[in-house]
Motif scaffolding. Sequence first.
Motif, short mmCIF file in Angstrom:
data_model
loop_
_atom_site.label_atom_id
_atom_site.label_comp_id
_atom_site.label_asym_id
_atom_site.label_seq_id
_atom_site.Cartn_x
_atom_site.Cartn_y
_atom_site.Cartn_z
N TYR A 246 16.22 55.72 111.50
CA TYR A 246 14.88 56.31 111.52
C TYR A 246 14.21 56.04 112.86
O TYR A 246 14.17 54.90 113.32
N MET A 247 13.71 57.08 113.51
CA MET A 247 12.99 56.96 114.77
C MET A 247 11.69 57.76 114.68
O MET A 247 11.73 58.98 114.73
N PRO A 248 10.56 57.08 114.53
CA PRO A 248 9.30 57.82 114.37
C PRO A 248 8.66 58.18 115.73
O PRO A 248 9.28 58.03 116.79
N ALA A 249 7.43 58.64 115.66
CA ALA A 249 6.75 59.19 116.84
C ALA A 249 6.68 58.18 117.99
O ALA A 249 6.91 58.55 119.15
N LEU B 236 6.62 50.24 118.89
CA LEU B 236 7.93 50.88 118.96
C LEU B 236 8.65 50.55 117.66
O LEU B 236 8.84 49.39 117.32
N THR B 237 9.04 51.60 116.93
CA THR B 237 9.63 51.41 115.61
C THR B 237 10.99 52.09 115.57
O THR B 237 11.13 53.23 116.00
N VAL B 238 11.96 51.36 115.06
CA VAL B 238 13.27 51.98 114.82
C VAL B 238 13.87 51.24 113.63
O VAL B 238 13.69 50.03 113.50
N ALA B 239 14.52 51.98 112.75
CA ALA B 239 14.97 51.35 111.51
C ALA B 239 16.36 51.80 111.10
O ALA B 239 16.71 52.97 111.27
N LEU C 246 13.91 47.15 109.51
CA LEU C 246 12.99 47.77 110.45
C LEU C 246 12.83 46.88 111.68
O LEU C 246 12.57 45.69 111.56
N HIS C 247 13.02 47.47 112.86
CA HIS C 247 12.67 46.76 114.09
C HIS C 247 11.34 47.34 114.56
O HIS C 247 11.29 48.46 115.05
#
Lengths: 470, 470
Positions: free
Chosen positions: A248-251, A380-383, A390-391
Amino acid sequence: MSLIPALEALLGKTNVLTGPDTARLSRDWMGTYEGAPLAVARPGSTAEVAATVKLAAEHGIPVIPISGNTGLTGATYTEGGLLLSTERLNRIRDIRPSSRLAIVEAGVILSRLHDAAADHDLYFPLWFGARGSAMIGGVLSTNAGGSNVLRYGSTRALCLGLEVVLPDGQILDLMSELHKDNSGYDLKDLFIGAEGTLGIITAAVMKLVPAPRAHATATLAARSLPDALILLNRLQAATGGLVEAFEYMPADYMTRLEKVRPDLGIPFPAHRDCTILVEVAATAPALTTETAQGTLPLTDLLEDTLAALMEEGLILDATLARSSTQRAAMWARREAAAELGAAVKPMIDSDIALPLDKVETFLTRIAPRLDAIAPGAETLTVAHLGDGNLHFSVYPGDPSKDLYDRVITAIEDIVQDLGGSFSAEHGVGLSKLPSMARRKNPVALDLMRKIKRAIDPANLMNPGKVIPPK
Amino acid sequence: MSLIPALEALLGKTNVLTGPDTARLSRDWMGTYEGAPLAVARPGSTAEVAATVKLAAEHGIPVIPISGNTGLTGATYTEGGLLLSTERLNRIRDIRPSSRLAIVEAGVILSRLHDAAADHDLYFPLWFGARGSAMIGGVLSTNAGGSNVLRYGSTRALCLGLEVVLPDGQILDLMSELHKDNSGYDLKDLFIGAEGTLGIITAAVMKLVPAPRAHATATLAARSLPDALILLNRLQAATGGLVEAFEYMPADYMTRLEKVRPDLGIPFPAHRDCTILVEVAATAPALTTETAQGTLPLTDLLEDTLAALMEEGLILDATLARSSTQRAAMWARREAAAELGAAVKPMIDSDIALPLDKVETFLTRIAPRLDAIAPGAETLTVAHLGDGNLHFSVYPGDPSKDLYDRVITAIEDIVQDLGGSFSAEHGVGLSKLPSMARRKNPVALDLMRKIKRAIDPANLMNPGKVIPPK
């Protein structure tokens, strides 16, 4: 004789590094922790590791194992301790294709094991960005995760047997190749994830799996996180559980990607809120043999599932990788995560695990709290969405300790409330010690202390890591 | 106050059994071990378990947990200790279909969990003969195996979280629902398989998997054991790893089956040397949706693979189950194993694990040794061949201790030489203590003693089990 000459006599002068020669290992790759080890010992065999540990114990010097130096928590930081590098324990002792296992030493680099398995049409299913540097010893000591945990489990699930040098220099041989063995306590799993605080892992028996004959990979823009989870469940049902990665890579990720790595491109400029990288993989000929139409059934399954969800409005856009180049380009965006994370300082990073259906709740709740603590802070979000890991990093501009503590506290409050963990796959090391003290069940902490004291009474194995002082 | 009235005050009179009322739990179901517990306590909640353990500790009375009483190693035998029955801890606290997990107490019977999962179209993939009596607490405490380990792993692999009452009466809450959690030592796996010697498991979070939509089951006569392994590998390749059970029943099994349960029939009277029960299961519609020919693709895959191997001469005969009745009949032969085993006394049983490709070597080497030690002794062999777990029993006629020891020594010599384990899935209990002393790595044993002392310094948790005296 003092320790260093004794080590030189044992290992040879070239295998005992001191002074500036220790620099490449005394500083972690992020540059967050810079220690001053007494020396770096580079034993070349399990027997030499045992002798090194014994010598250090006689001199009362702590021993800190280090392998690929790709850790993120300062677990190998030391002032005055002896760094024990596993880099010369680099033999793949055996690959046994018919039993689907590899017997490897702690200094074998992960990608070398990938290659060695591939030579036998097999796969070692632990996969993450640092695979070109990370070594088996560190991977086991931190119970590393990565992108494939969803299908194959963490490192722990891939390990059948272990060889460990204990704090007193004895060699514990648990190099079992068995799939069932109930002869007493599960010692193996105690050392996996212990970050070198109970002993030094020198070798392991690792499981291999049949190499997938085909992958199908897509990047897509989901309408929302819950919609993405519907997609995951549909895909698992359609394929019988063949989803290998669901990232998952959000905005905020896309914003940073655009800035730091514009060469990689943004997949859906008009839909940045919920980008998913999905990959399914199969070995069965029924799914991997080309149809009369010249397509792969596995790809058709992925495409049909995506199409149905687009029809329903849950997916806004999607691209299927039509070549290995396109697949690599999709992964490059995801694997830029470490680089994107390091591009701005100061960074407050986290590595949290949540029940799958609570990831959105976390993101919804953390936003207003961050707004209050650090208005305007970039995130910065990446999961690894498929396993709830979740990072989530915050860039508050201001490097003050107080702000750091308030941000971490906000994150941890919500994680704890949702039944999550403040440490999913990177381990504890030094950086998560305060979190251990604040958040870990005190009964569990007390038990860990008892176990540590029982196995390492002199507290010489990577002291001060993992377990906070009472 | 002495312990029994104190327990009665705590739990109520009906929940403290003494004298003849303890009989149903003080004797194991095989009738091998008959103890004389001080009493049986039946706490109804985790808090009551904690209070019971505390009371017993204050009185210096050992506590021995017991759940379904289906164990095979005398692990619940006690003279004068307090049996703590989990039978009233029988709540399924929650089933969470979307997260695919069940939260269950230690006294929940395995088949009840099967049924509860089935209500949600899910499956708890631990399957063995005693499932109608065995309870989750015992299943976890012995890290039970069974027929599905090949695909889903042992109990350990199915457990996400655990609740344990420690020797001092503290409650250790590790009831995680997370798939990734690296916050310190892996305490959970220390209690799983510890047979109650480190604490009492009171509840657990167990994984569920999608219920297979279709099974395909066959019984076949292979030409030899190596040929059977070729079949296993072919089937795994063709199905992408969907083999759930691969059970081996050789000639001695058929002989005993014919004698004890003639009603169940012998599958291939002319080919008795290497009978295999194989089952594959699938969830993906591509394999479980009826074809235009009215067959299931999964069944076709199994049938085609068997046909190819018959063509090549590796399989001599085969029958496919065409109905659930036929499937049940095939399983009934395999699940008669315990009954067949108990039909003749004295029995010398074993529960060994071997590397997959060493099972035949074991059988070839043990035969002449048995001929020398116990000429004419009957044997009974049945194996979870897919994971190398062999139940090999010898019926020497003569019950002498000396003969018993010589037979066990012969078995263990070969197992050790082949890198196997003397205890695959039943655990150690009392019956395998001598084997632990003789065969277990002394460094590992020493470490187990240290851990036991650290966690249970008064040695009150199921003392004298699992770890042999030094």
